[in-house]
Write a protein that holds these residues in place. Structure first.
Motif, PDB file in Angstrom:
ATOM      1  N   GLY A  16       0.813  -1.207   0.000  1.00 50.24           N
ATOM      2  CA  GLY A  16       0.000   0.000   0.000  1.00 50.24           C
ATOM      3  C   GLY A  16       0.848   1.259   0.000  1.00 50.24           C
ATOM      4  O   GLY A  16       0.574   2.201  -0.755  1.00 50.24           O
ATOM      5  N   GLU A  17       1.878   1.270   0.844  1.00 47.74           N
ATOM      6  CA  GLU A  17       2.769   2.430   0.912  1.00 47.74           C
ATOM      7  C   GLU A  17       3.426   2.700  -0.444  1.00 47.74           C
ATOM      8  O   GLU A  17       3.541   3.856  -0.869  1.00 47.74           O
ATOM      9  CB  GLU A  17       3.845   2.197   1.968  1.00 47.74           C
ATOM     10  CG  GLU A  17       3.330   2.211   3.396  1.00 47.74           C
ATOM     11  CD  GLU A  17       4.394   1.812   4.408  1.00 47.74           C
ATOM     12  OE1 GLU A  17       4.171   2.029   5.608  1.00 47.74           O
ATOM     13  OE2 GLU A  17       5.447   1.266   3.993  1.00 47.74           O
ATOM     14  N   GLN A  18       3.845   1.648  -1.116  1.00 50.06           N
ATOM     15  CA  GLN A  18       4.510   1.800  -2.408  1.00 50.06           C
ATOM     16  C   GLN A  18       3.590   2.405  -3.459  1.00 50.06           C
ATOM     17  O   GLN A  18       4.065   3.013  -4.424  1.00 50.06           O
ATOM     18  CB  GLN A  18       5.019   0.443  -2.896  1.00 50.06           C
ATOM     19  CG  GLN A  18       6.197  -0.100  -2.107  1.00 50.06           C
ATOM     20  CD  GLN A  18       6.562  -1.499  -2.544  1.00 50.06           C
ATOM     21  OE1 GLN A  18       5.698  -2.353  -2.731  1.00 50.06           O
ATOM     22  NE2 GLN A  18       7.839  -1.743  -2.726  1.00 50.06           N
ATOM     23  N   HIS A  19       2.284   2.237  -3.259  1.00 51.50           N
ATOM     24  CA  HIS A  19       1.333   2.725  -4.251  1.00 51.50           C
ATOM     25  C   HIS A  19       0.458   3.857  -3.713  1.00 51.50           C
ATOM     26  O   HIS A  19      -0.620   4.138  -4.230  1.00 51.50           O
ATOM     27  CB  HIS A  19       0.471   1.567  -4.749  1.00 51.50           C
ATOM     28  CG  HIS A  19       1.246   0.586  -5.580  1.00 51.50           C
ATOM     29  ND1 HIS A  19       2.059  -0.394  -5.029  1.00 51.50           N
ATOM     30  CD2 HIS A  19       1.361   0.456  -6.925  1.00 51.50           C
ATOM     31  CE1 HIS A  19       2.627  -1.086  -5.997  1.00 51.50           C
ATOM     32  NE2 HIS A  19       2.227  -0.596  -7.150  1.00 51.50           N
ATOM     33  N   GLY A  20       0.921   4.519  -2.671  1.00 56.89           N
ATOM     34  CA  GLY A  20       0.276   5.729  -2.190  1.00 56.89           C
ATOM     35  C   GLY A  20      -0.994   5.526  -1.395  1.00 56.89           C
ATOM     36  O   GLY A  20      -1.811   6.441  -1.312  1.00 56.89           O
ATOM     37  N   VAL A  21      -1.155   4.330  -0.803  1.00 58.18           N
ATOM     38  CA  VAL A  21      -2.370   4.034  -0.038  1.00 58.18           C
ATOM     39  C   VAL A  21      -1.985   3.735   1.405  1.00 58.18           C
ATOM     40  O   VAL A  21      -1.106   2.912   1.663  1.00 58.18           O
ATOM     41  CB  VAL A  21      -3.124   2.825  -0.636  1.00 58.18           C
ATOM     42  CG1 VAL A  21      -4.328   2.462   0.225  1.00 58.18           C
ATOM     43  CG2 VAL A  21      -3.569   3.136  -2.055  1.00 58.18           C
ATOM     44  N   ARG A  22      -2.651   4.401   2.328  1.00 61.64           N
ATOM     45  CA  ARG A  22      -2.424   4.154   3.749  1.00 61.64           C
ATOM     46  C   ARG A  22      -3.432   3.109   4.232  1.00 61.64           C
ATOM     47  O   ARG A  22      -4.643   3.298   4.114  1.00 61.64           O
ATOM     48  CB  ARG A  22      -2.586   5.451   4.543  1.00 61.64           C
ATOM     49  CG  ARG A  22      -2.427   5.278   6.044  1.00 61.64           C
ATOM     50  CD  ARG A  22      -2.379   6.619   6.744  1.00 61.64           C
ATOM     51  NE  ARG A  22      -2.440   6.446   8.198  1.00 61.64           N
ATOM     52  CZ  ARG A  22      -2.218   7.437   9.068  1.00 61.64           C
ATOM     53  NH1 ARG A  22      -1.927   8.650   8.626  1.00 61.64           N
ATOM     54  NH2 ARG A  22      -2.299   7.201  10.365  1.00 61.64           N
ATOM     55  N   LEU A  23      -2.921   2.012   4.769  1.00 65.74           N
ATOM     56  CA  LEU A  23      -3.766   0.900   5.201  1.00 65.74           C
ATOM     57  C   LEU A  23      -3.714   0.788   6.721  1.00 65.74           C
ATOM     58  O   LEU A  23      -2.973  -0.013   7.294  1.00 65.74           O
ATOM     59  CB  LEU A  23      -3.296  -0.396   4.539  1.00 65.74           C
ATOM     60  CG  LEU A  23      -3.284  -0.383   3.000  1.00 65.74           C
ATOM     61  CD1 LEU A  23      -2.709  -1.683   2.459  1.00 65.74           C
ATOM     62  CD2 LEU A  23      -4.694  -0.153   2.443  1.00 65.74           C
ATOM     63  N   ASP A  24      -4.532   1.588   7.387  1.00 63.32           N
ATOM     64  CA  ASP A  24      -4.496   1.652   8.844  1.00 63.32           C
ATOM     65  C   ASP A  24      -4.923   0.339   9.495  1.00 63.32           C
ATOM     66  O   ASP A  24      -4.353  -0.080  10.501  1.00 63.32           O
ATOM     67  CB  ASP A  24      -5.403   2.784   9.341  1.00 63.32           C
ATOM     68  CG  ASP A  24      -4.911   4.158   8.895  1.00 63.32           C
ATOM     69  OD1 ASP A  24      -3.689   4.358   8.889  1.00 63.32           O
ATOM     70  OD2 ASP A  24      -5.748   5.006   8.561  1.00 63.32           O
TER      71      ASP A  24
END
Length: 298
Positions: free
Chosen positions: A252-260
């Motif tokens: 997710g971080e690599q693709h700009g998404v924050r996965l809380d």
């Protein structure tokens, strides 16, 4: 059946051992290796040849199937196998390695002229033992007639996502699926922990949602493990689930998404492992809700 293949299984843990047995039952010649040989030795009773080294295991193999802990472990093992690998050998990579790990493995395959299939599986111990896994696969059309009998032996269904294993389409789909599995598992544990803390009978909760849109089989399966056990042998271990959760967060971080939720789930799993539940089923993340050594308060 199809012509007999020589299939090497590298990694005979929960999933690999079950897959090796089903390959042998399907009539293939099976060669196995595991870092801890004691985990591979029982497969001799199923007709598998237990090799002492990865290189011995892959000698003369038509298909190499890797079912190891993570990407680095898989790369290290394949490097040890490299002297005996033939160019053109089919390599089905079933470890959940993450996107970065997969890129390294695909690079190794190119360097050694292997036909590379990104082939993670969806399922846990029970479907693996029954040969009912779902194989998520991507790889070249030219080798599919060779690898298909392997997938058919270990799974009930193969979902093809592309013709380039290095592109990671299968791994990406597996990470998405695992993000759902891990989120539900965490939610089950927290729901039961809250019920216990508030002195609510879990049976009342299940009766409340029975048959409605909030009910689901997976909820009841994991809740059953928490309430009634057994948590061992694990269907999918806490430590492995924590590893996968971190791979999901990283993707997710690599693709700009924050996965809380995934990040919190990873922390819960790691806390449960630190409390001594690492080898138990991932449902044991339930114990991360409680202080001390992971004992529930009642």
């Amino acid at each position: 059946m199809t012509d007999q293949l020589t299939v090497t299984v590298l990694g005979t843990g929960i999933m690999g051992a079950a897959m090796a047995r089903n390959l042998a039952r399907a009539g293939h010649a099976v060669r196995v290796w595991n870092r801890t040989r004691a985990k591979a030795d029982p497969l001799a009773a199923d007709g598998a040849h237990v090799a002492g080294t990865p290189a011995e295991a892959v000698e003369s193999a038509d298909v190499v199937l890797t079912v190891l802990y993570d990407g680095p472990a898989t790369l290290e093992t394949m490097r040890l196998a490299a002297p005996a690998l033939r160019r053109g050998t089919v390599w089905a990579q079933s470890t959940t390695a993450g996107l970065e790990g997969l890129a390294e493995l695909a690079g190794f395959a190119r360097e050694h002229g292997l036909l590379f299939y990104d082939a993670p599986v969806l399922g846990t111990r029970q479907p693996a033992e029954a040969g009912q896994l779902t194989v998520i696969a991507a790889g070249p059309a030219e080798g599919r007639t060779t690898v298909a009998p392997v997938f058919d032996a270990v799974g009930a269904r193969t979902v093809w996502t592309g013709e380039d294993g290095a592109a990671g389409s299968a791994t990406r789909l597996k990470l998405v699926a695992n993000s759902w599995v891990l989120a539900v598992t965490s939610a089950v544990g927290e729901t039961l922990a809250l019920a216990e803390a508030l002195d609510v009978d879990p049976g009342g909760f299940f009766d409340l949602i029975a048959g409605g849109p909030l009910d689901m089989g997976y909820l009841r399966a994991k809740a059953g493990l928490i309430l009634d056990g057994p948590l061992t042998p694990a269907q999918f271990a806490v430590t492995t689930a924590a590893k996968d959760a971190r791979l999901i967060v990283r993707a997710g971080e690599q693709h700009g998404v924050r996965l809380d939720v995934a990040a919190a789930g990873a922390e819960r799993l790691e806390r449960a492992a630190a409390q001594g539940h690492g080898d138990e089923d991932m449902a044991a993340a339930y114990y991360a809700s409680f202080a001390g050594h992971g004992e529930s308060p009642t």
